[in-house]
Motif scaffolding. Structure first.
Motif, PDB file in Angstrom:
ATOM      1  N   LEU A 115      -0.819 -15.639  -3.069  1.00 19.57           N
ATOM      2  CA  LEU A 115      -0.089 -16.218  -4.711  1.00 19.57           C
ATOM      3  C   LEU A 115      -0.837 -15.000  -5.421  1.00 19.57           C
ATOM      4  N   MET A 116      -1.332 -14.833  -6.006  1.00 17.18           N
ATOM      5  CA  MET A 116      -2.273 -13.634  -6.303  1.00 17.18           C
ATOM      6  C   MET A 116      -1.771 -11.437  -5.315  1.00 17.18           C
ATOM      7  N   SER A 117      -1.635 -12.258  -4.439  1.00 15.42           N
ATOM      8  CA  SER A 117      -2.117 -10.719  -4.001  1.00 15.42           C
ATOM      9  C   SER A 117      -0.272 -10.475  -3.282  1.00 15.42           C
ATOM     10  N   VAL A 118      -0.034 -11.187  -2.857  1.00 14.04           N
ATOM     11  CA  VAL A 118       1.989 -10.835  -2.618  1.00 14.04           C
ATOM     12  C   VAL A 118       2.612 -10.871  -3.387  1.00 14.04           C
ATOM     13  N   THR A 119       1.850 -11.156  -5.054  1.00 11.69           N
ATOM     14  CA  THR A 119       2.891 -11.196  -6.436  1.00 11.69           C
ATOM     15  C   THR A 119       2.688  -9.678  -6.731  1.00 11.69           C
ATOM     16  N   MET A 376     -10.136  -3.807 -18.147  1.00 11.38           N
ATOM     17  CA  MET A 376      -9.345  -2.224 -17.271  1.00 11.38           C
ATOM     18  C   MET A 376      -9.826  -2.095 -16.178  1.00 11.38           C
ATOM     19  N   LEU A 377     -10.876  -2.629 -15.161  1.00 13.73           N
ATOM     20  CA  LEU A 377     -10.245  -2.492 -14.015  1.00 13.73           C
ATOM     21  C   LEU A 377     -10.203  -3.490 -13.012  1.00 13.73           C
ATOM     22  N   LEU A 378      -9.686  -4.833 -13.738  1.00 15.66           N
ATOM     23  CA  LEU A 378      -8.667  -5.693 -12.886  1.00 15.66           C
ATOM     24  C   LEU A 378      -7.685  -4.974 -12.357  1.00 15.66           C
ATOM     25  N   GLY A 379      -6.459  -4.782 -13.024  1.00 13.00           N
ATOM     26  CA  GLY A 379      -5.068  -4.478 -13.091  1.00 13.00           C
ATOM     27  C   GLY A 379      -5.080  -2.838 -12.951  1.00 13.00           C
ATOM     28  N   GLN A 380      -5.850  -2.191 -13.345  1.00 15.74           N
ATOM     29  CA  GLN A 380      -5.409  -0.571 -13.036  1.00 15.74           C
ATOM     30  C   GLN A 380      -6.029  -0.124 -11.508  1.00 15.74           C
ATOM     31  N   LEU A 381      -7.218  -0.892 -11.030  1.00 12.53           N
ATOM     32  CA  LEU A 381      -7.569  -0.595  -9.890  1.00 12.53           C
ATOM     33  C   LEU A 381      -5.714  -1.055  -9.090  1.00 12.53           C
ATOM     34  N   ILE A 382      -5.539  -2.402  -8.480  1.00 11.36           N
ATOM     35  CA  ILE A 382      -4.779  -2.409  -8.137  1.00 11.36           C
ATOM     36  C   ILE A 382      -3.827  -1.090  -7.997  1.00 11.36           C
ATOM     37  N   GLN A 383      -3.465  -0.364  -9.432  1.00 13.10           N
ATOM     38  CA  GLN A 383      -2.233  -0.038  -9.177  1.00 13.10           C
ATOM     39  C   GLN A 383      -2.818   1.798  -9.321  1.00 13.10           C
ATOM     40  N   LEU A 384      -3.776   1.670  -9.075  1.00 15.89           N
ATOM     41  CA  LEU A 384      -4.348   2.551  -8.279  1.00 15.89           C
ATOM     42  C   LEU A 384      -4.339   2.636  -7.000  1.00 15.89           C
ATOM     43  N   VAL A 385      -4.286   1.996  -6.339  1.00 14.32           N
ATOM     44  CA  VAL A 385      -4.430   2.210  -5.201  1.00 14.32           C
ATOM     45  C   VAL A 385      -2.592   1.606  -4.623  1.00 14.32           C
ATOM     46  N   GLN A 386      -2.037   0.522  -5.245  1.00 17.21           N
ATOM     47  CA  GLN A 386      -0.498   0.399  -5.061  1.00 17.21           C
ATOM     48  C   GLN A 386      -0.170   1.859  -5.043  1.00 17.21           C
ATOM     49  N   GLU A 387      -0.764   3.092  -6.350  1.00 15.13           N
ATOM     50  CA  GLU A 387       0.052   3.998  -6.022  1.00 15.13           C
ATOM     51  C   GLU A 387      -0.252   5.636  -5.486  1.00 15.13           C
ATOM     52  N   ALA A 397      -2.385  -2.676   1.836  1.00 15.61           N
ATOM     53  CA  ALA A 397      -3.351  -1.969   0.373  1.00 15.61           C
ATOM     54  C   ALA A 397      -3.842  -2.826  -0.726  1.00 15.61           C
ATOM     55  N   THR A 398      -2.480  -4.063  -1.147  1.00 14.00           N
ATOM     56  CA  THR A 398      -2.774  -4.492  -1.935  1.00 14.00           C
ATOM     57  C   THR A 398      -3.465  -5.148  -1.893  1.00 14.00           C
ATOM     58  N   THR A 399      -3.163  -6.199  -0.937  1.00 20.28           N
ATOM     59  CA  THR A 399      -3.798  -7.205  -0.428  1.00 20.28           C
ATOM     60  C   THR A 399      -5.433  -6.910   0.134  1.00 20.28           C
TER      61      THR A 399
END
Length: 494
Positions: A115-119, A376-387, A397-399
């Protein structure tokens, strides 16, 4: 996808994150009514499994979900995870015994792992050409913060005024709406599809599940059900180490590894995973032990203790909105990572000064800073890894971010629990005796417990200080990805 479809798709993702976050928190408030209804005689001993079955199944599935996204496409995996979660929720609500409920929670956890990771993979693919994921990253922090504070309260209200079964049944209409809208509006890139299913590294997925499951069992049972030196814990630790070794060997030799070790050559991924794991460990201290402090040292009722998480939720919400706006204006994820880690370090240092008579406004201030830092960390770390992730490894990478946070949380719980036990030097011979102490002995015991807890908060500050140093290792800038191998294409309707 049209702009309207993208907006509906984004809303579907946010509702899915709400389901994921709430279900991790909501059950904790209803354990007593559940036991009273299903097994009043012996159910209390099985309560930990209501939480563990969910978290074990969720963690075990995370590596496989990432690879499935890259092979089958995020839409198929997303709908499959939501469908499994709905099935598990229905089984939980209909359970007639504690054993049935635990088994149903495991089914629910298998779906919740996606739910969280694939989303977040779906959100990344919903963006338009040249658009950053700032909106998705910021809203992720908002939803996470709100869910952490509201989840236990909703669980308590439903358990007190309706039935504990509605904690699970409430997922059904929301989940079915997500399933229907997702099937209708989502049009995401399709990779190799079913033709690539034979390349999935199922042995690697099994070893990853074995490693995470045994590790989580060590942290769940160690020092509680069994002593750390007991044959059960030592045996599980050996099995966990063996599974990890075999898993790493499999990732080197497999044609299509479930967690390609080549990802760790990318600095953003390598340090991003490490920071997420350390943050997961620190979050245990900021939430669980603050609740323990309020109830044990200050006599706050459990139903009221959750209200002290509201400053944390407010901080996450506020910084989620602000960071999304700043990211749209060109602020780098590296800046948010370093800044969030630094603010969280200060927050834990503030919490480490708590005493038995400290003003609770100091605690509220500390939790507000925790929310600002983690937000600041929760969302931006995911974005950093995805990009930074190559296009064909976006799902993995996201999961993986979520996987490392789960492992960090488990290890943090074990570390802090051991520290509390070892550092406690009050009367009674151990922390278990606190409840039975009276008079001057109880005062001395609470003082000793709070002193040990302050050390836990200092350790949390140390973990976040390490995150600051790791953030400084992140590249200051990345070359723009070209539309070649390794570049992530824009998600268009295909």
């Amino acid at each position: 996808m049209t702009e309207t479809q993208r907006k509906i798709g984004f809303l579907v993702c946010l509702v899915t994150i709400v389901l994921a976050v709430l279900d991790m928190q909501i059950v904790s408030a209803a354990t007593v009514p559940i036991v009273r209804d299903l097994d009043p005689g012996h159910g209390i001993d099985k309560i930990p499994w209501l939480i563990s079955a969910f978290s074990l199944a969720s963690a075990a599935m995370l590596p496989l979900y990432g690879k499935l996204c890259d092979v089958l496409g995020a839409k198929r995996v997303f709908l499959g995870a939501v469908g499994t979660f709905i099935l598990g929720s229905a089984l939980c609500g209909a359970a007639q015994s504690i054993g049935q409920l635990i088994a149903a929670r495991a089914v629910q956890g298998i779906g919740a792992g996606g739910l969280m990771s694939v989303t977040m993979v779906v959100i990344a693919q919903l963006r338009g050409e040249g658009e950053k994921d700032a909106k998705g990253a910021g809203m992720g922090g908002i939803i996470a913060g709100g869910g952490m504070a509201v989840g236990p309260w909703i669980g308590g209200v439903l358990a007190d005024h309706a039935s504990w079964r509605w904690i699970f049944y409430i997922n059904l209409p929301l989940g079915l709406a997500v399933l229907a809208l997702g099937a209708l509006v989502l049009k995401l890139p399709r990779p190799t599809g079913l033709r690539g299913i034979h390349r999935l590294d199922f042995p690697g997925a099994g070893l990853a599940a074995a490693f995470s499951t045994t590790l989580l069992l060590v942290t769940e049972w160690g020092g509680k059900q069994y002593a750390w030196s007991s044959p059960q814990i030592v045996g599980l630790a050996v099995l966990s180490a063996a599974a990890l070794g075999l898993f790493l060997w499999r990732q080197v030799t497999a044609a299509e590894p479930i967690l390609p070790l080549s990802m760790f050559r990318v600095p953003e991924l390598r340090w991003g995973f490490a920071i997420q794991g350390l943050m997961g460990a620190a979050m245990v201290g900021s939430m669980y032990y603050v609740m323990v402090y309020l109830q044990v040292a200050r006599g706050v009722a459990s139903s009221s203790a959750g209200l002290y998480l509201l400053p944390m939720a407010f901080g996450m919400t506020a910084v989620g909105i602000v960071s999304a706006k700043l990211a749209e204006r060109g602020w780098a994820e590296r800046t948010f990572t370093i800044g969030g880690s630094a603010v969280a370090t200060v927050a834990f240092l503030l919490l480490s000064t708590l005493g038995t008579h400290t003003s609770l406004w100091l605690l509220r201030a500390g939790m507000l800073l925790v929310g600002l830092g983690f937000g600041m960390l929760l969302g931006q770390l995911i974005q950093l890894v995805q990009e930074a992730a190559p296009a064909h490894q976006l799902g993995v990478a996201t999961t993986s971010i979520r996987f490392f946070q789960t492992l960090g949380t488990a290890l943090g719980a074990a570390l802090f629990g051991t520290l509390i036990t070892r550092l406690y030097d009050g009367p009674g011979g151990g922390t278990d005796a606190l409840a039975s102490l009276t008079g001057a002995e109880r005062v001395a015991g609470i003082s000793a417990y709070v002193s040990a807890m302050d050390t836990v908060f200092l350790c949390g500050a140390g973990l976040m200080a390490v995150c600051v140093l790791l953030g400084l290792l992140l590249p200051k800038s990345r070359p723009e990805q070209a539309t070649s191998e390794g570049a992530r294409p824009v998600a268009v309707g295909t």
